[in-house]
Structures are given as C-alpha cells and as structure tokens.
Design an enzyme around this catalytic site. Structure first.
Site, PDB file in Angstrom:
ATOM      1  N   HIS A  12       0.830  -1.215   0.000  1.00 14.27           N
ATOM      2  CA  HIS A  12       0.000   0.000   0.000  1.00 14.27           C
ATOM      3  C   HIS A  12       0.857   1.254   0.000  1.00 14.27           C
ATOM      4  O   HIS A  12       1.892   1.330   0.659  1.00 14.27           O
ATOM      5  CB  HIS A  12      -1.061  -0.005   1.101  1.00 14.27           C
ATOM      6  CG  HIS A  12      -0.553   0.047   2.508  1.00 14.27           C
ATOM      7  ND1 HIS A  12      -0.229   1.229   3.131  1.00 14.27           N
ATOM      8  CD2 HIS A  12      -0.348  -0.924   3.429  1.00 14.27           C
ATOM      9  CE1 HIS A  12       0.151   0.970   4.382  1.00 14.27           C
ATOM     10  NE2 HIS A  12       0.110  -0.334   4.585  1.00 14.27           N
ATOM     11  N   ASP A  37       5.976   0.857   7.057  1.00 10.83           N
ATOM     12  CA  ASP A  37       4.544   0.680   6.744  1.00 10.83           C
ATOM     13  C   ASP A  37       4.082   1.776   5.804  1.00 10.83           C
ATOM     14  O   ASP A  37       3.653   2.821   6.253  1.00 10.83           O
ATOM     15  CB  ASP A  37       3.741   0.706   8.061  1.00 10.83           C
ATOM     16  CG  ASP A  37       2.294   0.324   7.853  1.00 10.83           C
ATOM     17  OD1 ASP A  37       1.937  -0.133   6.751  1.00 10.83           O
ATOM     18  OD2 ASP A  37       1.506   0.488   8.793  1.00 10.83           O
ATOM     19  N   GLU A  74      -5.087   2.176   2.474  1.00 10.66           N
ATOM     20  CA  GLU A  74      -5.197   0.971   3.299  1.00 10.66           C
ATOM     21  C   GLU A  74      -5.489   1.361   4.745  1.00 10.66           C
ATOM     22  O   GLU A  74      -6.354   0.776   5.406  1.00 10.66           O
ATOM     23  CB  GLU A  74      -3.883   0.166   3.228  1.00 10.66           C
ATOM     24  CG  GLU A  74      -3.941  -1.176   3.956  1.00 10.66           C
ATOM     25  CD  GLU A  74      -3.510  -1.097   5.420  1.00 10.66           C
ATOM     26  OE1 GLU A  74      -3.883  -1.988   6.205  1.00 10.66           O
ATOM     27  OE2 GLU A  74      -2.820  -0.134   5.795  1.00 10.66           O
ATOM     28  N   GLU A  75      -4.783   2.378   5.236  1.00  9.55           N
ATOM     29  CA  GLU A  75      -4.800   2.659   6.679  1.00  9.55           C
ATOM     30  C   GLU A  75      -6.153   3.158   7.179  1.00  9.55           C
ATOM     31  O   GLU A  75      -6.479   3.008   8.351  1.00  9.55           O
ATOM     32  CB  GLU A  75      -3.715   3.690   7.029  1.00  9.55           C
ATOM     33  CG  GLU A  75      -2.289   3.251   6.712  1.00  9.55           C
ATOM     34  CD  GLU A  75      -1.782   2.132   7.622  1.00  9.55           C
ATOM     35  OE1 GLU A  75      -2.563   1.597   8.423  1.00  9.55           O
ATOM     36  OE2 GLU A  75      -0.599   1.781   7.493  1.00  9.55           O
ATOM     37  N   ASP A 132       3.486  -6.203   3.288  1.00 10.85           N
ATOM     38  CA  ASP A 132       3.100  -5.098   4.185  1.00 10.85           C
ATOM     39  C   ASP A 132       3.440  -5.449   5.629  1.00 10.85           C
ATOM     40  O   ASP A 132       2.569  -5.503   6.498  1.00 10.85           O
ATOM     41  CB  ASP A 132       1.601  -4.791   4.048  1.00 10.85           C
ATOM     42  CG  ASP A 132       1.187  -3.631   4.948  1.00 10.85           C
ATOM     43  OD1 ASP A 132       2.055  -2.823   5.312  1.00 10.85           O
ATOM     44  OD2 ASP A 132      -0.013  -3.542   5.301  1.00 10.85           O
ATOM     45  N   HIS A 186       3.317   2.833  12.944  1.00  8.76           N
ATOM     46  CA  HIS A 186       2.354   3.925  13.175  1.00  8.76           C
ATOM     47  C   HIS A 186       2.878   4.993  14.138  1.00  8.76           C
ATOM     48  O   HIS A 186       2.101   5.622  14.853  1.00  8.76           O
ATOM     49  CB  HIS A 186       1.016   3.386  13.699  1.00  8.76           C
ATOM     50  CG  HIS A 186       0.281   2.531  12.727  1.00  8.76           C
ATOM     51  ND1 HIS A 186      -0.930   1.936  13.017  1.00  8.76           N
ATOM     52  CD2 HIS A 186       0.565   2.175  11.450  1.00  8.76           C
ATOM     53  CE1 HIS A 186      -1.343   1.234  11.972  1.00  8.76           C
ATOM     54  NE2 HIS A 186      -0.460   1.356  11.011  1.00  8.76           N
TER      55      HIS A 186
END
Ligand SMILES: [Zn+2]
Length: 463
Positions: free
Chosen positions: A284, A296, A330-331, A356, A428
């Site tokens: 992604h 990520d 995606e997130e 991912d 994140h």
C-alpha cells in the site's frame, strides 16, 4: 544474506525437492524452474529496492490518503514504475472517506499535573473545544474492560493498559490490537467520556502509536488517544494509588472527510493465451500521517516494484501478466482494495499477495490455493528454501488489501511472512523512518517475490 557457497549448495537441494515428486504432474516446467532459480539469485543481489525506499521517504514522507503528500506519492509511483520500464503504468482514481488529525493534548490534571506524549487514534471524535477533564477508570487489558458489567466507566475516561507481546509473526499485535480496534466502542457502551490506551507497540520509546479504531453501528464515537509507553507507565502507576486520578484530554479531529486517492498499477505483460490472467503482487502506497511510512509500507512498495523490475530484466515474458498494485488508503479503511475489486473483479486472478510487514526477512511461505495447485506450491517452496523460507501449509493470509480481495472474490492467495520481531517498535509512530530500516534484508524479500510471481505466472494450473 547467506554465504555464496552455501547458497549454491542449497540451490541445488532446492531444485531437487520438486523432482522428488516425479509422480505428480509437472505443473512448472524444468525450463521455468531454472529461470526461476536464476531470477531468484539475481534478485538476491538487488540494487533497486533500497533507492526506491530512500527516494519515497526523502521526497514524499508521510502520505495519508487524500493529502497533498498522498497525491505526490501517486506521482512518485507512476514516475518510478515508468522509469523502471514497467508497462501499462496508470493511476486509477477512487473515492475514500478518511479521518484527519488536528491538535491533541493529553495531561495528568491531578494529583500530579504533567503533560503526556500521545496521538489520537484514527476515527477518534473531537472533545469539546476546551477539552475535557474526568476521573480515570483503569483496566489492565481489553478483556478486563469487556468483562466489566459494573457502572465504573460511566462519566469517566477509560484507560486500557494493554501490553503488546513481541512475536515474529505479529500475533502479539493481533491480540493486543483489540484494545485499539474495539476498546473505544466497549468504553462507549459503558458510558465513558473518552478513552486512553497504552500504545499498541513493543518498544519502550517515547513515541505514541496511532492507528484506526473501529466504528460500531449505534455506538457513540468517543475521543480516543494512545499514550507513548513511558507515559502509559505513569498513568498506570498513578491509577494503582489510592488518590483519584484525573486526566485532561483535548482532541481536534475531522471525521468522514471525502477525498480522492488512487491505486497505482504497473505491469510486466504476459504473452500467450493466458496473458489476460493476473498475478497480483501488492503493497500500500498510503501511510499514517506520522513518521515517513518507511516500514509501513514504503518497504513493501519498494520490494514489489523491484521484484517486477527483476522479472523484466530476466528477459522472458511471463505467461500470465504480473501486475504490481500499490493500493490507496489501506490505513483508513481499505478503499483502494475495494475499488480495485470493483473495477477488476471480473478479470481472472491467478494469485494475490501483498508485502506489508516492514523490511524483515521472509521466513515462511503459506498459500491459499486449490488442492490441484499444491504441487506448484511445492515447486515454489523448493525454490524459496535456499532463501531460508519454510513452507507452512495452505491456510495463508495475504496481507490487508490482498486479504480483502481474497475474501471478496475468492481469489487464490500467497503469504510471504516477514520477520516482524521489531516491526511494532515503530509501527504507526513518528519513528517509522528510513533510519529504522535494515537495507540488508530487502534483497531477500525482492528475490522471494520475484520467484513467487514467476512460478505463479508460469504454472500449468489455475491456482
Ligand atoms: Zn501497512
């Protein structure tokens, strides 16, 4: 990655493995197996993935879906896929509904006032403009909150002190993540005013881990934040004392913002009667709005683009088309995966997979294919064994976007499980940067994906 001498020996052993199944139909020809082995060994000397990842982190950085940086990431992906020589490069627009962060302030109001390091969770509500202050109802973990039938949370700020276990395969995150995904709704059902969780992460650094919380029909959406681990420690220590603990929360958030983003697609075109069938290798393109989106999922973007480049450079057109898909958003809700399915759902997909999980080495192969395709997976396993990858059955889960497509369209899938031992140290957070990526582990990933894509493209069986 592994010593040259050992690689040569292991390669011979790897190639011998499928031959032992001489009675099984030869679903991958000897020529295709030999090509796969050569492709793998060249990709193991990859020099594309790292510069791609460095470029994305340097020139774009954080790129939440629908933001100006996301639009630049789409341009970056189109430009780089084109530069690599991939075909049919395009950005397919899609609509997404996203959450956007404003200011966040969290502090201990009493008995020992101090500022805390926190990030609001995706989908969090705003507090009143001046914030809210309330007594804390502390829970040791998500299950304790869920089991609470008392009135303790009502009118309070719920604190969930969920710890995340460090694991290679990420199951510690899968378990602890429930505190973030479902904790806010459980607190809302019990009449809480707000939610504070210990960050879902495995580090001890003063970085908070954001990520989305789930919205549940008919349940109010609360302001919800994650504390950096050392700050969660302070709250836990004070909550264990006799004096009442009061927290101050101020969150500004924009919920349900309609934006346009894109899936970026690039192909190594197939040749022959199966050219219209697709082998999808994805990642992604979007990231959270903190850090640089390096692990990520900049790493995944770089890995699958580099894998496609090696397929191209190996000089033989695949029988099926190998398609790189860099999914949008995606997130914040998998809009890219759903849009891809809406647009391409009628096209035959031989396989979907997604990288991912950072840049750690691939250590496991798990498929999700028809029984008659398993001999081809065995052949693939033989090719991947020299990379230190073990085959582990047919119950694979192929990553978030590919998983959506697998479930929705019943497309066959592959999982190349990466070592995620350190992934949730930075996941994140502001600390998900290029500085935390090990360049040495990228080529092994590229080799695994290039080999997998080639075998899927050539196999004389529908996966
Ligand atoms: Zn991701």
């Amino acid at each position: 990655v592994i010593g040259r001498r050992r690689l040569l020996i292991a390669t011979a052993a790897g190639l011998a493995a499928p031959a032992l199944r001489a009675q099984a139909p030869a679903l991958v020809s000897p020529a295709d197996l030999a090509h796969a082995a050569a492709l793998r060994d060249r990709a193991l000397a990859d020099r594309h993935a790292w510069p791609l990842l460095e470029s994305l982190c340097t020139e774009v950085g954080a790129r939440p879906a629908g933001s100006p940086a996301d639009a630049r990431a789409v341009q970056w992906a189109v430009a780089n896929a084109t530069r690599l020589g991939l075909s049919n490069v395009r950005a397919e627009p899609l609509q997404a509904r996203v959450w956007q962060r404003g200011a966040t302030e969290v502090a201990i109001a009493a008995p020992h006032p101090q500022k805390l390091t926190a990030l609001a969770l995706g989908n969090s509500a705003s507090t009143p403009p001046d914030g809210l202050t309330a007594e804390v109802a502390a829970y040791a973990d998500f299950d304790t909150l869920r089991a609470d039938t008392s009135d303790r949370a009502r009118g309070r700020i719920v604190f969930i002190d969920q710890h995340t276990e460090r694991t290679r395969d990420g199951r510690g995150y899968g378990f602890a993540g429930r505190a973030r995904w479902n904790g806010p709704a459980e607190a809302a059902r019990r009449g809480a005013l707000g939610v504070v969780i210990r960050s879902i992460g495995t580090d001890r650094q003063r970085f908070a881990h954001t990520g989305a919380m789930n919205l549940q029909d008919g349940v109010p959406v609360l302001p919800a934040v994650a504390l950096a681990p050392p700050d969660a420690d302070v709250v836990a220590r004070l909550a264990a004392r006799a004096e009442p603990l009061r927290l101050f929360l101020r969150v500004v958030a924009h919920q349900g913002v309609d934006v346009t983003t894109h899936n970026v697609i690039a192909e190594v075109p197939g040749r022959g009667p199966r050219a219209d069938e697709i082998v999808l290798i994805g990642a992604h393109l979007d990231s959270w709005d903190v850090g640089q989106g390096a692990a990520d999922d900049g790493a995944g973007v770089a890995i699958v683009l580099a894998a496609a480049k090696h397929l191209l450079d190996a000089g033989r057109a695949p029988a099926r088309t190998v398609r790189v898909v860099l999914f949008g958003n995606e997130e914040n809700g998998f809009d890219g995966a759903r849009a891809y399915g809406d647009r391409h759902g009628a096209v035959r997909h031989q396989l979907v997979g997604e990288s991912d999980f950072g840049a750690g080495r691939v250590w496991r192969l798990r498929s999700r294919v028809a029984a008659e395709a398993l001999p081809a997976i065995d052949a693939l396993a033989g090719l991947l064994a020299p990379l230190g990858i073990e085959a582990a059955g047919n119950e694979g889960t192929p990553g978030p976007d590919a998983g959506v497509l697998m479930r929705r369209h019943r497309w066959p899938a592959i999982e190349l499980t990466q070592d995620g031992t350190a992934y949730f140290d930075v996941h994140h957070t502001e600390n998900d940067t290029l500085a935390r990526i090990d360049a040495a582990t990228l080529p092994q990933n590229v080799a695994a994906w290039a080999t997998t894509a080639w075998v899927a493209a050539q196999a004389d069986v529908a996966f």
